[in-house]
Design a protein around this motif. Structure first.
Motif, PDB file in Angstrom:
ATOM      1  N   THR A   1      -8.485   8.617   4.300  1.00 23.24           N
ATOM      2  CA  THR A   1      -7.492   9.775   4.972  1.00 23.24           C
ATOM      3  C   THR A   1      -7.217  10.061   6.338  1.00 23.24           C
ATOM      4  O   THR A   1      -8.446   9.979   6.444  1.00 23.24           O
TER       5      THR A   1
ATOM      6  N   CYS B   1       1.105  -1.005  -0.349  1.00 26.40           N
ATOM      7  CA  CYS B   1       0.206  -0.053   0.326  1.00 26.40           C
ATOM      8  C   CYS B   1       0.837   1.513  -0.099  1.00 26.40           C
ATOM      9  O   CYS B   1       1.630   1.422  -0.019  1.00 26.40           O
TER      10      CYS B   1
ATOM     11  N   GLU C   1      -3.195  11.131   2.354  1.00 29.70           N
ATOM     12  CA  GLU C   1      -3.705  10.013   1.809  1.00 29.70           C
ATOM     13  C   GLU C   1      -2.632   8.068   1.833  1.00 29.70           C
ATOM     14  O   GLU C   1      -1.877   8.855   0.694  1.00 29.70           O
TER      15      GLU C   1
ATOM     16  N   THR D   1      -9.190   4.054  -0.973  1.00 27.05           N
ATOM     17  CA  THR D   1      -8.288   4.943   0.001  1.00 27.05           C
ATOM     18  C   THR D   1      -9.275   5.389   0.791  1.00 27.05           C
ATOM     19  O   THR D   1     -10.297   6.015   1.807  1.00 27.05           O
TER      20      THR D   1
ATOM     21  N   THR E   1      -4.072   5.008  -0.165  1.00 28.89           N
ATOM     22  CA  THR E   1      -4.092   4.068  -1.558  1.00 28.89           C
ATOM     23  C   THR E   1      -4.095   2.429  -1.110  1.00 28.89           C
ATOM     24  O   THR E   1      -2.469   1.972  -1.053  1.00 28.89           O
TER      25      THR E   1
END
Length: 516
Positions: free
Chosen positions: A477, A415, A432, A475, A434
């Motif tokens: 945050t 990741c 962020e 995703t 992913t």
């Protein structure tokens, strides 16, 4: 036993250390100041012990505080005499030539010791030994000869039995209930059938046992010396850790003070700007109202004056102009919708920040003592389970038919994360994340367990939890705010497994440095 050579070298110190009671500082004697030996092997005179215990049956040693039990209340007969002190006192008396004659009642000081009579003798008794045929063969030693010997003259003579004074105690009863020297008559009468040995054999065996026991105690003394060294080292490490942590804590508090001062200056500056801008706006509105009021007053005064002159022709000629001006003023907005009363207030973010800061203060500089797990571990640190990172609040969502990812779907090692490129102290930053699977294919569903925490790199306590938002598309945050200047660490866990590269370094600048 102390040797005669060392006795002659420091005779006065010898007298003070061994021949005086440590409580009353009186010389031991054979009466009220007789040396009594406690079970802990410390000695005091009988008079001091009697005053100390009064009528009690047990008491604590004045030196080592070990409890001493007596057979009866206030009875010291169960405490043995200190024979070592008696021998040392004999040395002292020989050195001072103040040993009284033990063979007559003339009160003269002894000049010799008769080994056959087992007593000190004065010059008159020496002359008697030389005159009588039965005493002439006795072995006499002068005081000068006794000074050169290492053993007490009394110790070379066999002690006589109290019940049978004419017989020497040449035997030793080894029965557990007896354990005492005896004379032949006592052995035949009172100790018949007991395990008897010659006293020389018992002394040799007892000496070996005592030496062996003393050797074990000396070994324990060496261990205690090592333990004391370890304690000293622990004290030094504790002091070093205390000073280091105190310095670090002072730096942390000073950094917080600087950060709060800087933020307060920024807040005061912003407040001043808001006040000045609002004040200018109100002043501008006030001027506009004053101007419009002046214009209306002037128009009304001109109208009143025109009507009062009674020049009909002129009034009619100018009426059109007056009416036009009055209509213009009548249609002019009065700005009452623009005049809004404003006050200073704080946002919900401020209230939330105050709550977070108050909660963080409980953990700030909260130290405890623990055992370091390695040579590089800090002596002052928080146990791993004292400040655990609480799981972030999960966002409630309506059930949907979309498949949620499982722990096996996400590969935390592959990741990726994108950090805020320009962080500084007090700035709300975002990272962020992913997620991908083990085949490095993007995951398009949410539901992974993402946890994050931020802490100062030099701090040993757990970091403060950071909120995580699941976008439901693979995703996430992470919201974080660096509170301290310098290096901060952002730790990220995916499904309870540390993300590759975590913790990530966050270099926080001051707000001034960020714009330079």
């Amino acid at each position: 036993m102390v040797s005669m050579s060392s006795f002659f070298q420091k005779q006065e110190e010898f007298k003070d250390e061994f021949l005086t009671c440590p409580i009353c500082a009186e010389l031991y004697d054979g009466t009220i100041h007789k040396a009594k030996c406690l079970p802990c092997l410390h000695s005091f005179c009988a008079s001091c012990i009697q005053r100390y215990i009064k009528e009690r049956k047990s008491f604590a040693c004045p030196k080592c505080r070990q409890t001493v039990q007596l057979e009866a209340e206030g009875d010291l007969t169960s405490l043995p005499n200190n024979f070592i002190v008696e021998n040392l006192k004999e040395y002292h008396d020989i050195f001072k030539l103040s040993v009284p004659c033990g063979n007559c009642d003339d009160g003269e000081n002894a000049v010799c010791f008769c080994h056959d009579c087992a007593c000190f003798v004065c010059q008159g008794c020496v002359d008697m030994h030389q005159k009588m045929h039965s005493l002439r063969v006795h072995n006499l030693s002068t005081m000068t000869e006794l000074r050169k010997k290492k053993n007490s003259p009394m110790s070379q003579c066999q002690q006589r039995c109290e019940k049978h004074p004419k017989q020497e105690m040449t035997l030793y009863c080894q029965k557990e209930a007896c354990k005492s020297p005896v004379c032949p008559t006592c052995a035949h009468v009172e100790h018949r059938g007991h395990d008897l040995v010659y006293i020389e054999v018992a002394v040799e065996k007892t000496s070996e046992e005592l030496q062996g026991a003393a050797g074990k105690v000396r070994a324990q003394l060496e261990e205690l010396a090592l333990i004391k060294t370890t304690i000293k080292q622990a004290q030094n490490r504790l002091m070093l850790s205390f000073r280091e942590k105190k310095t670090e804590m002072h730096g942390t508090v000073e950094e917080l003070h600087r950060m709060i001062d800087l933020r307060s200056k920024e807040a005061y500056a912003k407040m001043d700007d808001l006040f000045k801008n609002e004040e200018k706006r109100l002043e501008k509105q006030e001027k506009s109202v004053d101007l419009l009021s002046f214009q209306m007053s002037s128009a009304c005064e001109f109208t009143d004056s025109s009507l009062s002159i009674n020049h009909h022709v002129q009034l009619l000629d100018s009426s059109r102009q007056i009416m036009q001006r009055l209509q213009e003023l009548q249609n002019t907005p009065l700005l009452k919708d623009e005049i809004v009363s404003k006050e200073f207030g704080v946002s919900k973010k401020h209230v939330a920040a105050m709550g977070q800061f108050h909660a963080s203060l409980k953990h700030l500089c909260d130290l405890t003592l623990c055992v370091p797990t390695s040579s590089t571990s800090e002596s002052f640190s928080s146990p791993d389970d004292e400040f655990p990172i609480p799981p972030p609040p999960k966002k409630s969502k309506k059930p949907s038919g979309k498949k949620r990812v499982t722990e096996t779907d996400v590969d935390s090692d592959q990741c990726t994360i994108k950090l805020d490129p320009n962080p500084w102290r007090g700035k709300a930053c975002k990272a962020e994340v992913t997620t991908v699977d083990s085949d490095n294919v993007l995951i398009l569903e949410g539901g992974a367990n993402i946890q994050a925490s931020l802490k100062w790199a030099q701090s040993q306590i757990e970091g403060f939890p950071c909120p995580v938002v699941d976008h439901d598309n693979g995703t996430y945050t992470i919201a974080y705010t660096p509170l301290l200047y310098g290096d901060n660490e952002l730790a990220v866990y995916i499904n309870d497994k540390s993300m590759k590269g975590s913790p990530f370094m966050v270099r926080a600048w001051s707000s001034i440095e960020a714009f330079l």
